[in-house]
Scaffold this active site. Structure first.
Site, PDB file in Angstrom:
ATOM      1  CG  HIS A  37      26.180   8.910  63.765  1.00  0.00           C
ATOM      2  ND1 HIS A  37      26.790  10.037  64.307  1.00  0.00           N
ATOM      3  CD2 HIS A  37      26.125   9.128  62.426  1.00  0.00           C
ATOM      4  CE1 HIS A  37      27.078  10.889  63.347  1.00  0.00           C
ATOM      5  NE2 HIS A  37      26.691  10.364  62.185  1.00  0.00           N
ATOM      6  CG  HIS A 116      32.929   6.414  58.380  1.00  0.00           C
ATOM      7  ND1 HIS A 116      32.232   6.618  57.212  1.00  0.00           N
ATOM      8  CD2 HIS A 116      33.007   7.621  58.999  1.00  0.00           C
ATOM      9  CE1 HIS A 116      31.903   7.904  57.121  1.00  0.00           C
ATOM     10  NE2 HIS A 116      32.361   8.536  58.193  1.00  0.00           N
TER      11      HIS A 116
END
Length: 161
Positions: A37, A116
C-alpha cells in the site's frame, strides 16, 4: 488499535511489480503483496472511542478522483527498508488526511511525506537496481482506506472513501 490511512494500488499493478521483483529478490524476503500500500498517514494507537469521530473527519476529505498514479523507481530508508516510488501528486491528500486526524485530537506521524510502497524490510542492491529502472502501469486514484494493523501483523480495511 494501530491505524493508518492508505491507498491500495490495484491487484494487477501490485502483481506486475511483484513479478519484476521476484527475479531480483534472492537474498531478501519481499513483504506480502496483499499488504502493499501507499501510506497517506500513520496514526499509531487510536482508541475505539475515537474511531467514529475519525471516520467522520476522514469522510470530509475530498478524494482527488481521476488522479493518475504509477509505481516508478525506488529507494530506501535507513538501510533497512526498500521501497518502490510513486509518481503522481499525493502530498495534498496526505496533508488533508493528517489535518482530519488532528481535528479529532490525534497526532499523526509528521515526518516529511515521501509517497512509497514498502517492498522489503532489508537493503539489497539487486532489488534496488531493479526498482531504479521500474515503471509500472498507471492507475487512477479512486479511494483511500482506514486500515487496522492486527496483532498478527495482518491488515484489515475498516472503511474506504
Amino acid at each position: 488499535m494501530r491505524l493508518f490511512v492508505a491507498i491500495y494500488p490495484p491487484d494487477d499493478v501490485r502483481g506486475d511489480l511483484r513479478q519484476r521483483l521476484d527475479s531480483a529478490a534472492h537474498r531478501v524476503r519481499l513483504t506480502a503483496v496483499e499488504k502493499w500500500h501507499v501510506t497517506l498517514a500513520f496514526l499509531g494507537e487510536v482508541s475505539e472511542e475515537c474511531r467514529p469521530g475519525l471516520e467522520d473527519a476522514l469522510g470530509g476529505v475530498s478524494v482527488p478522483r481521476g488522479r493518475e498514479l504509477r509505481l516508478r523507481g525506488g529507494g530506501g530508508f535507513n538501510g533497512r527498508v526498500t521501497w518502490a516510488g510513486v509518481d503522481g501528486e499525493l502530498g495534498d491528500l496526505s496533508a488533508d488526511v493528517r489535518a482530519a486526524a488532528r481535528s479529532v485530537g490525534l497526532s499523526p506521524d509528521d515526518r516529511p511525506y515521501t509517497p512509497h510502497l514498502t517492498v522489503a524490510y532489508a537493503h539489497d542492491d539487486a532489488l534496488r537496481q531493479t526498482l531504479e529502472s521500474y515503471a509500472g502501469s498507471p492507475w487512477t486514484l479512486d479511494e483511500f482506506a482506514l486500515v487496522r494493523v492486527e496483532p498478527d501483523g495482518a491488515y484489515t480495511t475498516l472503511r474506504a472513501w
